[in-house]
Write a protein that holds these residues in place. Structure first.
Motif, PDB file in Angstrom:
ATOM      1  N   PRO A  34       5.477  -1.196   7.491  1.00  0.00           N
ATOM      2  CA  PRO A  34       6.625  -2.116   7.510  1.00  0.00           C
ATOM      3  C   PRO A  34       7.137  -2.440   6.114  1.00  0.00           C
ATOM      4  N   ASN A  35       6.453  -1.917   5.105  1.00  0.00           N
ATOM      5  CA  ASN A  35       6.906  -2.073   3.716  1.00  0.00           C
ATOM      6  C   ASN A  35       8.151  -1.236   3.420  1.00  0.00           C
ATOM      7  N   ILE A  36       8.416  -0.228   4.245  1.00  0.00           N
ATOM      8  CA  ILE A  36       9.488   0.729   3.907  1.00  0.00           C
ATOM      9  C   ILE A  36      10.865   0.111   4.120  1.00  0.00           C
ATOM     10  N   GLU A  69       7.320 -10.074   8.069  1.00  0.00           N
ATOM     11  CA  GLU A  69       5.922 -10.455   7.807  1.00  0.00           C
ATOM     12  C   GLU A  69       5.455  -9.848   6.485  1.00  0.00           C
ATOM     13  N   TRP A  70       5.845  -8.600   6.270  1.00  0.00           N
ATOM     14  CA  TRP A  70       5.463  -7.921   5.025  1.00  0.00           C
ATOM     15  C   TRP A  70       6.084  -8.629   3.814  1.00  0.00           C
ATOM     16  N   LEU A  71       7.377  -9.008   3.957  1.00  0.00           N
ATOM     17  CA  LEU A  71       8.055  -9.704   2.855  1.00  0.00           C
ATOM     18  C   LEU A  71       7.347 -11.022   2.525  1.00  0.00           C
ATOM     19  N   PRO A  81       4.524  -4.539 -11.295  1.00  0.00           N
ATOM     20  CA  PRO A  81       4.738  -3.084 -11.398  1.00  0.00           C
ATOM     21  C   PRO A  81       3.951  -2.340 -10.321  1.00  0.00           C
ATOM     22  N   GLU A  82       4.288  -1.048 -10.138  1.00  0.00           N
ATOM     23  CA  GLU A  82       3.544  -0.253  -9.170  1.00  0.00           C
ATOM     24  C   GLU A  82       2.086  -0.173  -9.604  1.00  0.00           C
ATOM     25  N   LYS A  83       1.187  -0.167  -8.635  1.00  0.00           N
ATOM     26  CA  LYS A  83      -0.269  -0.207  -8.814  1.00  0.00           C
ATOM     27  C   LYS A  83      -0.750  -1.613  -9.181  1.00  0.00           C
ATOM     28  N   SER A  85      -0.540  -6.082  -8.338  1.00  0.00           N
ATOM     29  CA  SER A  85      -1.072  -6.890  -7.232  1.00  0.00           C
ATOM     30  C   SER A  85      -0.201  -6.813  -5.972  1.00  0.00           C
ATOM     31  N   ARG A  86       1.115  -6.546  -6.130  1.00  0.00           N
ATOM     32  CA  ARG A  86       1.937  -6.405  -4.915  1.00  0.00           C
ATOM     33  C   ARG A  86       1.448  -5.205  -4.101  1.00  0.00           C
ATOM     34  N   CYS A  87       1.115  -4.135  -4.818  1.00  0.00           N
ATOM     35  CA  CYS A  87       0.667  -2.923  -4.119  1.00  0.00           C
ATOM     36  C   CYS A  87      -0.680  -3.169  -3.434  1.00  0.00           C
ATOM     37  N   SER A  88      -1.573  -3.956  -4.081  1.00  0.00           N
ATOM     38  CA  SER A  88      -2.859  -4.269  -3.425  1.00  0.00           C
ATOM     39  C   SER A  88      -2.615  -5.004  -2.118  1.00  0.00           C
ATOM     40  N   ILE A  89      -1.698  -5.992  -2.159  1.00  0.00           N
ATOM     41  CA  ILE A  89      -1.401  -6.760  -0.934  1.00  0.00           C
ATOM     42  C   ILE A  89      -0.805  -5.820   0.116  1.00  0.00           C
ATOM     43  N   CYS A  90       0.054  -4.919  -0.361  1.00  0.00           N
ATOM     44  CA  CYS A  90       0.724  -3.968   0.533  1.00  0.00           C
ATOM     45  C   CYS A  90      -0.318  -3.084   1.241  1.00  0.00           C
ATOM     46  N   PHE A  91      -1.308  -2.603   0.478  1.00  0.00           N
ATOM     47  CA  PHE A  91      -2.362  -1.764   1.084  1.00  0.00           C
ATOM     48  C   PHE A  91      -3.175  -2.592   2.064  1.00  0.00           C
ATOM     49  N   ASP A  92      -3.539  -3.837   1.629  1.00  0.00           N
ATOM     50  CA  ASP A  92      -4.302  -4.736   2.520  1.00  0.00           C
ATOM     51  C   ASP A  92      -3.576  -4.878   3.847  1.00  0.00           C
ATOM     52  N   MET A 119       0.178   8.495  -6.972  1.00  0.00           N
ATOM     53  CA  MET A 119       0.714   7.216  -7.446  1.00  0.00           C
ATOM     54  C   MET A 119      -0.147   6.035  -7.008  1.00  0.00           C
ATOM     55  N   LYS A 120      -1.140   6.297  -6.166  1.00  0.00           N
ATOM     56  CA  LYS A 120      -1.955   5.190  -5.649  1.00  0.00           C
ATOM     57  C   LYS A 120      -3.329   5.218  -6.287  1.00  0.00           C
ATOM     58  N   SER A 121      -3.865   4.033  -6.533  1.00  0.00           N
ATOM     59  CA  SER A 121      -5.172   3.947  -7.174  1.00  0.00           C
ATOM     60  C   SER A 121      -6.287   4.032  -6.123  1.00  0.00           C
ATOM     61  N   TYR A 168      11.057   7.625  -3.530  1.00  0.00           N
ATOM     62  CA  TYR A 168      10.572   6.302  -3.953  1.00  0.00           C
ATOM     63  C   TYR A 168       9.422   5.913  -3.038  1.00  0.00           C
ATOM     64  N   CYS A 169       8.592   4.974  -3.532  1.00  0.00           N
ATOM     65  CA  CYS A 169       7.374   4.642  -2.806  1.00  0.00           C
ATOM     66  C   CYS A 169       7.674   4.091  -1.422  1.00  0.00           C
ATOM     67  N   GLY A 170       8.539   3.079  -1.347  1.00  0.00           N
ATOM     68  CA  GLY A 170       8.847   2.584  -0.006  1.00  0.00           C
ATOM     69  C   GLY A 170       9.532   1.234   0.030  1.00  0.00           C
ATOM     70  N   CYS A 171       9.086   0.283  -0.806  1.00  0.00           N
ATOM     71  CA  CYS A 171       9.604  -1.076  -0.608  1.00  0.00           C
ATOM     72  C   CYS A 171      10.847  -1.361  -1.456  1.00  0.00           C
ATOM     73  N   LEU A 172      11.481  -2.425  -1.060  1.00  0.00           N
ATOM     74  CA  LEU A 172      12.684  -2.932  -1.718  1.00  0.00           C
ATOM     75  C   LEU A 172      12.469  -3.121  -3.229  1.00  0.00           C
ATOM     76  N   TYR A 173      11.316  -3.702  -3.577  1.00  0.00           N
ATOM     77  CA  TYR A 173      11.058  -4.025  -4.990  1.00  0.00           C
ATOM     78  C   TYR A 173      10.730  -2.762  -5.780  1.00  0.00           C
ATOM     79  N   GLY A 174      10.028  -1.842  -5.132  1.00  0.00           N
ATOM     80  CA  GLY A 174       9.738  -0.554  -5.767  1.00  0.00           C
ATOM     81  C   GLY A 174      11.031   0.196  -6.066  1.00  0.00           C
ATOM     82  N   ILE A 175      11.988   0.118  -5.140  1.00  0.00           N
ATOM     83  CA  ILE A 175      13.271   0.822  -5.348  1.00  0.00           C
ATOM     84  C   ILE A 175      13.935   0.295  -6.619  1.00  0.00           C
TER      85      ILE A 175
HETATM   86  S1  SF4 Z   1       5.630  -0.029  -4.576  1.00  0.00           S
HETATM   87 FE1  SF4 Z   1       4.789   1.041  -2.773  1.00  0.00          FE
HETATM   88  S2  SF4 Z   1       2.640   0.437  -2.624  1.00  0.00           S
HETATM   89 FE2  SF4 Z   1       3.663  -0.987  -4.009  1.00  0.00          FE
HETATM   90  S3  SF4 Z   1       4.296  -2.691  -2.707  1.00  0.00           S
HETATM   91 FE3  SF4 Z   1       6.010  -1.295  -2.772  1.00  0.00          FE
HETATM   92  S4  SF4 Z   1       5.738   0.074  -1.012  1.00  0.00           S
HETATM   93 FE4  SF4 Z   1       3.795  -1.004  -1.332  1.00  0.00          FE
END
Ligand code: SF4
Length: 357
Positions: A34-36, A69-71, A81-83, A85-92, A119-121, A168-175
């Motif tokens: 749902p992050n996409i 919910e994801w937001l 930045p990518e990798k 704490s936002r990404c940790s929450i996203c993986f969780d 791109m993922k740790s 792009y990875c997927g989320c609004l903020y990553g874009i």
């Molecule tokens: S950049 Fe990718 S891994 Fe990180 S929060 Fe956004 S969708 Fe999730």
């Protein structure tokens, strides 16, 4: 075993190797992302991931698109930045749901194709795996298929299977972070009125759906890319004596600065402006040329023309569909000065095309 899947490129090679390593496991692919952003991209990635699961004989389940919910989950981490704490929450968020899904189905193992992405740790993912084990008593299978040429083999596999590759990875903020240099970030634009625009996600979604039809019919094909000149209308405003003038602006209309224009010449419901090559066309003429029955401009916004229809009109009245003259639809022409402001971007872009054999 439940394999959480993020996209076809990561899922394809990952599932192939997983099946080889765990031949006795019944693997279910769970697309929970749902992050996409936007939803059309979620559907596009799901479509191609499902396709690759079917090729590999892996059961496929598309999870819910719990975007809000994801937001809420990543609130406050928008600028990480990518990798980070936002990404940790996203993986969780995704992996905990995959663990709940596994539990509900009576499965005791979970893994994720995110382990395939350079791109993922791995450390981050393994740490979440430990939490999942404690919280849900579901084992996290932290395979590493990137090693020993795995990443290269993954690329070859993706190419052979002509998979959809997102950029792009997927989320609004990553874009925002990954595409901040681009003049137009198409994933953040929703056209009004809604049209399927060139090289938009919606056009790609249609394209990959058509590809599925071809595969079902056994047609051989190759996907290649072509460059072209794309266009996005960001703003179109017309006023006269500060009062708004209802209008509709056709694709490829371009003005480098605001202009005050009056209709100088008229012929067959087409009006030619006295400057900046602005062309006006009456709604009746649109009805006549395209066999439509629009009563007013409002209806045109409710049920907009298809892009091909707009280009056809442009071609008919300017002799080429590539002219950049502003073409503006009005209900009636008036002997007034129109203050016109058009903010539009014209930019080199590329898109997939399909060659059938
Ligand atoms: S950049 Fe990718 S891994 Fe990180 S929060 Fe956004 S969708 Fe999730």
């Amino acid at each position: 075993m439940i394999a959480h899947l993020c996209c076809s490129v990561d899922a394809g090679y990952f599932l192939k190797r997983l099946k080889e390593e765990y031949p006795d496991e019944k693997i279910t692919g769970y697309f929970y992302d749902p992050n996409i952003h936007p939803y059309s991209e979620f559907k596009l990635r799901s479509l191609d991931t499902k396709r690759i699961c079917e090729k590999l004989g892996v059961e496929y389940v598309e999870g819910d698109y719990n975007y809000e919910e994801w937001l809420r989950a990543v609130k406050g981490k928008e600028n990480e930045p990518e990798k980070g704490s936002r990404c940790s929450i996203c993986f969780d968020f995704s992996l905990e749901e995959a663990a709940r899904f596994a539990k509900a189905r009576g499965d005791n193992k979970v893994t994720t194709s995110l382990l395939m992405s350079p791109m993922k740790s791995h450390e981050q993912l393994e740490a979440i795996g430990r939490v999942i084990k404690r919280k849900y008593d579901v084992e996290f299978i932290a395979v590493d298929y990137r090693k020993k040429g795995g990443t290269q083999a993954q690329q070859v596999y993706a190419k052979e299977n002509q998979m959809y590759r997102q950029d792009y990875c997927g989320c609004l903020y990553g874009i925002w972070q990954q595409k901040s240099e681009q003049e137009i970030i198409d994933e953040l634009i929703s056209p009004y009125p809604f049209q399927v625009l060139p090289a938009s996600i919606e056009e790609r979604l249609n394209f990959y759906e058509n590809r599925l039809d071809l595969e079902e019919k056994g047609v051989k094909y190759k996907i290649v890319k072509e460059n072209f000149l794309n266009y996005r209308l960001l703003k179109s405003s017309i006023t006269s004596k500060k009062k708004p003038v209802f209008h509709y602006t056709l694709f490829y209309s371009y003005l480098d600065r605001p202009q005050r224009v009056r209709i100088e010449t008229q012929k067959d419901d087409i009006g030619y402006g006295n400057r900046a090559q602005v062309i006006f066309i009456k709604l009746n003429k649109i009805n006549e040329l395209l066999n439509k029955t629009y009563q007013n401009i409002k209806e045109l916004f409710k049920e907009p023309l298809k892009l091909e229809e707009e280009l056809l009109i442009r071609e008919r009245i300017t002799n080429t569909k590539y002219s950049l003259s502003p073409v503006i639809v009005l209900e009636e022409f008036e002997d007034i000065r129109y203050d016109i402001e058009i903010d539009a971007k014209i930019y080199p872009d590329n898109k997939e095309i399909l060659i059938k054999f």
